[in-house]
Design a protein around this motif. Structure first.
Motif, PDB file in Angstrom:
ATOM      1  N   GLY A 225       0.760  -1.127   0.086  1.00 29.19           N
ATOM      2  CA  GLY A 225       0.004   0.079  -0.034  1.00 29.19           C
ATOM      3  C   GLY A 225       1.000   1.363   0.130  1.00 29.19           C
ATOM      4  O   GLY A 225       1.997   1.307  -0.219  1.00 29.19           O
ATOM      5  N   ARG A 226       0.232   2.181   0.469  1.00 29.54           N
ATOM      6  CA  ARG A 226       0.990   3.507   0.410  1.00 29.54           C
ATOM      7  C   ARG A 226       2.094   3.681   1.514  1.00 29.54           C
ATOM      8  O   ARG A 226       3.001   4.510   1.152  1.00 29.54           O
ATOM      9  CB  ARG A 226      -0.072   4.835   0.593  1.00 29.54           C
ATOM     10  CG  ARG A 226      -0.679   4.476   2.124  1.00 29.54           C
ATOM     11  CD  ARG A 226      -1.615   5.412   2.187  1.00 29.54           C
ATOM     12  NE  ARG A 226      -2.711   5.488   3.500  1.00 29.54           N
ATOM     13  CZ  ARG A 226      -2.186   6.226   4.447  1.00 29.54           C
ATOM     14  NH1 ARG A 226      -1.088   7.069   4.490  1.00 29.54           N
ATOM     15  NH2 ARG A 226      -2.924   6.029   5.578  1.00 29.54           N
ATOM     16  N   GLY A 227       2.235   2.828   2.445  1.00 33.37           N
ATOM     17  CA  GLY A 227       3.132   3.018   3.583  1.00 33.37           C
ATOM     18  C   GLY A 227       3.184   3.869   4.435  1.00 33.37           C
ATOM     19  O   GLY A 227       2.090   4.748   4.467  1.00 33.37           O
ATOM     20  N   ILE A 228       3.985   4.075   5.682  1.00 36.41           N
ATOM     21  CA  ILE A 228       3.830   4.888   6.628  1.00 36.41           C
ATOM     22  C   ILE A 228       5.198   5.782   6.666  1.00 36.41           C
ATOM     23  O   ILE A 228       6.429   5.178   6.552  1.00 36.41           O
ATOM     24  CB  ILE A 228       3.665   4.380   7.940  1.00 36.41           C
ATOM     25  CG1 ILE A 228       2.664   3.195   7.764  1.00 36.41           C
ATOM     26  CG2 ILE A 228       3.702   5.149   9.195  1.00 36.41           C
ATOM     27  CD1 ILE A 228       2.379   2.406   9.181  1.00 36.41           C
TER      28      ILE A 228
ATOM     29  N   VAL B 218       7.526   4.037   2.149  1.00 38.21           N
ATOM     30  CA  VAL B 218       6.394   4.755   1.684  1.00 38.21           C
ATOM     31  C   VAL B 218       6.108   4.556  -0.055  1.00 38.21           C
ATOM     32  O   VAL B 218       7.258   4.496  -0.535  1.00 38.21           O
ATOM     33  CB  VAL B 218       6.686   6.232   1.647  1.00 38.21           C
ATOM     34  CG1 VAL B 218       5.685   7.091   1.030  1.00 38.21           C
ATOM     35  CG2 VAL B 218       6.691   6.786   3.129  1.00 38.21           C
ATOM     36  N   GLY B 219       5.027   4.286  -0.320  1.00 37.87           N
ATOM     37  CA  GLY B 219       4.788   3.646  -1.574  1.00 37.87           C
ATOM     38  C   GLY B 219       4.957   2.429  -2.026  1.00 37.87           C
ATOM     39  O   GLY B 219       4.617   2.093  -3.313  1.00 37.87           O
ATOM     40  N   VAL B 220       5.361   1.658  -1.077  1.00 39.35           N
ATOM     41  CA  VAL B 220       5.656   0.053  -1.290  1.00 39.35           C
ATOM     42  C   VAL B 220       4.785  -0.701  -0.295  1.00 39.35           C
ATOM     43  O   VAL B 220       3.923  -1.542  -0.877  1.00 39.35           O
ATOM     44  CB  VAL B 220       7.263   0.015  -1.075  1.00 39.35           C
ATOM     45  CG1 VAL B 220       7.476  -1.735  -1.237  1.00 39.35           C
ATOM     46  CG2 VAL B 220       8.057   0.392  -2.135  1.00 39.35           C
ATOM     47  N   GLY B 221       4.820  -0.357   0.769  1.00 39.61           N
ATOM     48  CA  GLY B 221       3.911  -1.149   1.886  1.00 39.61           C
ATOM     49  C   GLY B 221       4.420  -1.377   3.161  1.00 39.61           C
ATOM     50  O   GLY B 221       5.436  -0.491   3.648  1.00 39.61           O
ATOM     51  N   THR B 222       3.676  -1.887   4.051  1.00 40.05           N
ATOM     52  CA  THR B 222       3.983  -1.961   5.440  1.00 40.05           C
ATOM     53  C   THR B 222       4.006  -3.274   5.932  1.00 40.05           C
ATOM     54  O   THR B 222       3.213  -3.988   5.499  1.00 40.05           O
ATOM     55  CB  THR B 222       3.232  -1.231   6.345  1.00 40.05           C
ATOM     56  OG1 THR B 222       3.346   0.277   5.778  1.00 40.05           O
ATOM     57  CG2 THR B 222       3.459  -1.076   7.586  1.00 40.05           C
ATOM     58  N   THR B 223       5.117  -3.679   6.959  1.00 36.93           N
ATOM     59  CA  THR B 223       4.889  -5.003   7.679  1.00 36.93           C
ATOM     60  C   THR B 223       4.767  -4.934   9.072  1.00 36.93           C
ATOM     61  O   THR B 223       5.788  -4.279   9.588  1.00 36.93           O
ATOM     62  CB  THR B 223       6.267  -5.894   7.044  1.00 36.93           C
ATOM     63  OG1 THR B 223       6.193  -6.114   5.551  1.00 36.93           O
ATOM     64  CG2 THR B 223       6.001  -7.380   7.729  1.00 36.93           C
ATOM     65  N   PHE B 224       4.000  -5.552   9.556  1.00 31.50           N
ATOM     66  CA  PHE B 224       3.839  -5.456  11.091  1.00 31.50           C
ATOM     67  C   PHE B 224       4.222  -6.875  11.565  1.00 31.50           C
ATOM     68  O   PHE B 224       3.945  -7.851  11.115  1.00 31.50           O
ATOM     69  CB  PHE B 224       2.357  -5.125  11.582  1.00 31.50           C
ATOM     70  CG  PHE B 224       2.250  -3.554  11.604  1.00 31.50           C
ATOM     71  CD1 PHE B 224       2.202  -3.064  12.535  1.00 31.50           C
ATOM     72  CD2 PHE B 224       1.516  -3.139  10.493  1.00 31.50           C
ATOM     73  CE1 PHE B 224       1.880  -1.678  12.644  1.00 31.50           C
ATOM     74  CE2 PHE B 224       1.160  -1.782  10.448  1.00 31.50           C
ATOM     75  CZ  PHE B 224       1.403  -1.047  11.720  1.00 31.50           C
ATOM     76  N   HIS B 225       5.062  -6.769  12.673  1.00 38.04           N
ATOM     77  CA  HIS B 225       5.590  -7.879  13.364  1.00 38.04           C
ATOM     78  C   HIS B 225       5.250  -7.871  14.821  1.00 38.04           C
ATOM     79  O   HIS B 225       5.326  -6.793  15.623  1.00 38.04           O
ATOM     80  CB  HIS B 225       7.327  -7.848  13.386  1.00 38.04           C
ATOM     81  CG  HIS B 225       7.716  -7.619  12.033  1.00 38.04           C
ATOM     82  ND1 HIS B 225       7.906  -8.770  10.903  1.00 38.04           N
ATOM     83  CD2 HIS B 225       8.075  -6.609  11.212  1.00 38.04           C
ATOM     84  CE1 HIS B 225       8.283  -8.246   9.883  1.00 38.04           C
ATOM     85  NE2 HIS B 225       8.689  -6.916  10.113  1.00 38.04           N
ATOM     86  N   VAL B 226       5.089  -9.148  15.315  1.00 37.44           N
ATOM     87  CA  VAL B 226       4.735  -9.390  16.772  1.00 37.44           C
ATOM     88  C   VAL B 226       5.616 -10.454  17.330  1.00 37.44           C
ATOM     89  O   VAL B 226       5.689 -11.632  16.601  1.00 37.44           O
ATOM     90  CB  VAL B 226       3.093  -9.651  16.767  1.00 37.44           C
ATOM     91  CG1 VAL B 226       2.921  -9.739  18.454  1.00 37.44           C
ATOM     92  CG2 VAL B 226       2.075  -8.799  16.219  1.00 37.44           C
ATOM     93  N   GLU B 227       6.423 -10.211  18.277  1.00 34.33           N
ATOM     94  CA  GLU B 227       7.282 -11.169  18.783  1.00 34.33           C
ATOM     95  C   GLU B 227       6.805 -11.646  19.833  1.00 34.33           C
ATOM     96  O   GLU B 227       6.446 -10.839  20.854  1.00 34.33           O
ATOM     97  CB  GLU B 227       8.776 -10.599  18.862  1.00 34.33           C
ATOM     98  CG  GLU B 227       9.367 -10.140  17.489  1.00 34.33           C
ATOM     99  CD  GLU B 227      10.793  -9.688  17.760  1.00 34.33           C
ATOM    100  OE1 GLU B 227      11.189  -9.380  19.143  1.00 34.33           O
ATOM    101  OE2 GLU B 227      11.655  -9.669  16.811  1.00 34.33           O
ATOM    102  N   PHE B 228       6.657 -13.084  20.233  1.00 37.94           N
ATOM    103  CA  PHE B 228       6.571 -13.898  21.086  1.00 37.94           C
ATOM    104  C   PHE B 228       7.278 -14.816  21.715  1.00 37.94           C
ATOM    105  O   PHE B 228       8.209 -15.280  20.706  1.00 37.94           O
ATOM    106  CB  PHE B 228       4.961 -14.784  21.060  1.00 37.94           C
ATOM    107  CG  PHE B 228       3.943 -13.948  20.677  1.00 37.94           C
ATOM    108  CD1 PHE B 228       3.311 -13.512  21.611  1.00 37.94           C
ATOM    109  CD2 PHE B 228       3.513 -13.670  19.286  1.00 37.94           C
ATOM    110  CE1 PHE B 228       1.761 -12.662  21.161  1.00 37.94           C
ATOM    111  CE2 PHE B 228       2.358 -13.135  18.929  1.00 37.94           C
ATOM    112  CZ  PHE B 228       1.630 -12.569  19.877  1.00 37.94           C
ATOM    113  N   GLN B 229       7.632 -15.274  22.855  1.00 36.99           N
ATOM    114  CA  GLN B 229       8.562 -16.236  23.281  1.00 36.99           C
ATOM    115  C   GLN B 229       7.754 -17.575  23.332  1.00 36.99           C
ATOM    116  O   GLN B 229       6.623 -17.830  23.503  1.00 36.99           O
ATOM    117  CB  GLN B 229       8.824 -15.983  24.637  1.00 36.99           C
ATOM    118  CG  GLN B 229       9.577 -14.948  25.003  1.00 36.99           C
ATOM    119  CD  GLN B 229      10.406 -14.683  26.482  1.00 36.99           C
ATOM    120  OE1 GLN B 229       9.718 -14.926  27.293  1.00 36.99           O
ATOM    121  NE2 GLN B 229      11.732 -14.581  26.518  1.00 36.99           N
ATOM    122  N   LEU B 230       8.702 -18.531  22.916  1.00 38.03           N
ATOM    123  CA  LEU B 230       7.939 -19.893  22.677  1.00 38.03           C
ATOM    124  C   LEU B 230       7.749 -20.481  24.011  1.00 38.03           C
ATOM    125  O   LEU B 230       8.352 -20.212  25.068  1.00 38.03           O
ATOM    126  CB  LEU B 230       9.108 -20.642  21.901  1.00 38.03           C
ATOM    127  CG  LEU B 230       9.083 -20.291  20.506  1.00 38.03           C
ATOM    128  CD1 LEU B 230      10.157 -21.085  19.660  1.00 38.03           C
ATOM    129  CD2 LEU B 230       7.765 -20.789  19.718  1.00 38.03           C
TER     130      LEU B 230
END
Length: 590
Positions: free
Chosen positions: A509-512, A562-574
């Motif tokens: 998408g438009r990115g942040i 910006v103009g490419v996209g965004t990736t959200f990450h959530v880190e958990f412990q195993l």
């Protein structure tokens, strides 16, 4: 009488030499080099006069008198430059010119006197030792008076400099200037008496003796007088220019000194009531208690008290106390106003939270009835619904569901912010929750013209609250769909690394833009959407997700172009790592 005169000269010269050595080693003042040169020339003159007094023949006395001209010529010149440098407190004297004058004038005078046998302009042929006398009776020629006139020019220049200083100096400096004038005038007067009237001391020229005693007296004054002492003057100026009132109190609780601010303030420090309050604070200080503030008139002061130790007995009773009065009226008023503003803001924030909570609860019941009725009507159990009406009912049903989710999010955010939400800490299959969320969001993605793509999942068991984790995943997927370009793909994936597992949701998408973290995770905030109003929401989804992640000791962050996209990450412990950390597991349910 010659021998006593010699011993007097040697004694005075020895004292002068010791004073010179001590001064050169320990004293610092402007013009010190010129002062030292004056000392040296003076000692030389005295010694030559002493040797003249100890001689018995005319030729020897004339020889020593001639050598004395080196000092006679140098003393008034060096003294003139010292006074100018010391009084004017300047380093602007041209060293080359000064050095030339200090060298040329005494040298020329000495050479002129040393060649007297050829021109007899300094001492005439009539100079001789009278019968029944020990010392030469010098008959001066025109050259002698020319030398004296030349040296008087430097003496008069010195007096002119001192007179100028008198017109601009403070009264506290007048004693020092007076001493300098006396030292300059006394040998001048003695020399004039010698030249005009033949006045002598032990049969010798009194000029050097007068100047010697004067300069020794001035050296003592340099040690004791603080007029030109930079440290002393600086402390005095600092004391009197401080904006805060400062007073010094002796051990008998009497005020001994106060600065200009104390004198001109409205403290009335001499009054018995104020002095009583001050001494009471001193007693409290000795008892290691808090020093009380003083309220005098409309002002409030904080007395800062410091004991002045005796240099002879630092561990003994104090000589007195230094008290600085800090006016804290404005500070207290500002603090009170700030406290009041914070209280009003806190009350307003609490009232807002209560209002939102009440409104949300009040909306939930009618919304449940509304969405339930619409669901029943659309099910066909109440009869067939014409297509135009069904279309309107579908729109109402979707908006009702949207409004219900908004109310649920508001209530959830309220619970999180006031720490009223308790989460479980149980083993949860993160891969299954991700698959379920992708499945349930397919219809929404289709409506937006977006495809969903879930990578190959792996077993991923973590400790946490299934509802909270699902809430996080749903918010991330929903946001990714809303902010994706049409016909693009939203991707979901799990990746393990050491003791952690990372859940990633990627959109095109438009990115942040950079530096927008505060708005991205803010409450009721969203990043500017470049005119795409259809993607606007409540601004609570990511705020709630971040709060829930923190409560489960997880971390949520994003990468964006910006103009490419965004990736959200959530880190958990195993789970395997958390099994060895019971204390951390316990905190998950706090």
């Amino acid at each position: 009488m010659a021998e006593p005169a010699l011993w007097v000269v040697v004694g005075v010269s020895s004292v002068a030499a010791l004073v010179l050595f001590w001064m050169m080693k320990f004293q610092k003042f402007q013009g010190k080099n010129y002062y030292s040169l004056t000392f040296i020339a003076m000692i030389w003159t005295l010694l030559m006069i002493g040797m003249e007094a100890a001689s018995s023949t005319f030729s020897c006395q004339l020889q020593w008198a001639t050598l004395a001209w080196l000092g006679n010529g140098l003393v008034p010149v060096a003294w003139c430059f010292f006074v100018f440098s010391y009084i004017e407190n300047t380093t602007s004297l041209n060293k080359r010119i000064v050095g030339t004058v200090l060298t040329v004038v005494p040298t020329f005078i000495f050479l002129f006197a040393a060649t007297n046998q050829w021109h007899n302009l300094v001492y005439t042929d009539a100079s001789s030792i009278p019968l029944d006398e020990q010392y030469t009776n010098y008959v001066h020629g025109s050259g002698f008076y020319a030398i004296i006139a030349t040296l008087y020019v430097f003496v008069l220049a010195t007096l002119f400099c001192l007179a100028q200083a008198f017109t601009r100096a403070k009264s506290s400096a007048w004693p020092l200037l007076t001493v300098l004038i006396i030292i300059t005038i006394t040998p001048l007067t003695a020399n004039a008496a010698y030249v005009a009237f033949g006045f002598t001391v032990f049969g010798l020229d009194p000029t050097a003796f007068m100047f010697t005693f004067g300069i020794l007296a001035f050296t003592w004054m340099l040690v004791t007088n603080k007029t030109m002492d930079m440290a002393f003057v600086g402390q005095s100026i600092l004391f009197n220019t401080m904006s805060e009132p400062v007073v010094l109190i002796d051990r008998h609780k009497n005020i001994t000194l106060m600065n200009t601010a104390a004198k001109s303030s409205g403290l009335h420090l001499g009054s018995a009531s104020v002095l009583s309050e001050v001494t009471e604070n001193i007693d409290k200080l000795n008892e290691v208690q808090d020093v009380a503030h003083l309220t005098i008139g409309q002002r409030i002061y904080e007395p800062r008290i410091r004991a002045i130790q005796s240099p002879l007995d630092p561990a003994g009773p104090a000589l007195g106390w230094s008290i600085t009065f800090i006016d804290i009226t404005d500070r207290i008023a500002s603090s009170a106003a700030l406290e009041e503003a914070l209280k009003r803001a806190d009350d307003a924030n609490r009232a807002k939270d209560e209002f939102i909570s009440v409104v949300s609860h009040e909306l939930r019941t009618p919304l449940t009835s509304l969405t339930g009725g619409l669901t029943l009507a659309l099910s066909g159990r109440l009869g067939d619904v014409p297509d135009p009406i069904r279309s309107l009912l579908n729109i109402a049903h979707r908006n009702g569901g949207r409004l219900s989710r908004l109310v649920d999010n508001i209530l959830l955010a309220q619970k999180i912010d006031i720490n009223a939400l308790t989460l479980e800490s149980k083993p949860v299959d993160l891969a299954r929750l991700l698959e379920e969320s992708f499945e349930e969001n397919k219809m929404f993605a289709t409506e937006r013209g977006v495809q969903l793509s879930l990578g190959v999942n792996m077993p991923a068991v973590i400790n946490g609250d299934a509802f909270a984790i699902r809430q996080i995943i749903d918010n991330l997927i929903s946001n990714a769909i809303k902010f994706s370009s049409e016909h693009s793909v939203v991707e979901g994936a799990l990746r393990t690394s050491d003791s952690q597992i990372t859940l990633s949701i990627k959109n095109a998408g438009r990115g942040i833009p950079d530096g927008m973290e505060g708005q991205v995770f803010g409450r009721f905030e969203q990043v500017e959407n470049s005119g795409q109003s259809s993607t606007q929401g409540s601004g609570l989804g990511l705020h709630i997700s971040q709060k829930l992640a923190k409560q489960m000791s997880a971390d949520i962050f994003y990468e964006s172009t910006v103009g490419v996209g965004t990736t959200f990450h959530v880190e958990f412990q195993l789970v395997d790592q958390q099994a060895n950390q019971p204390a951390q597991l316990a905190s998950l349910s706090a």
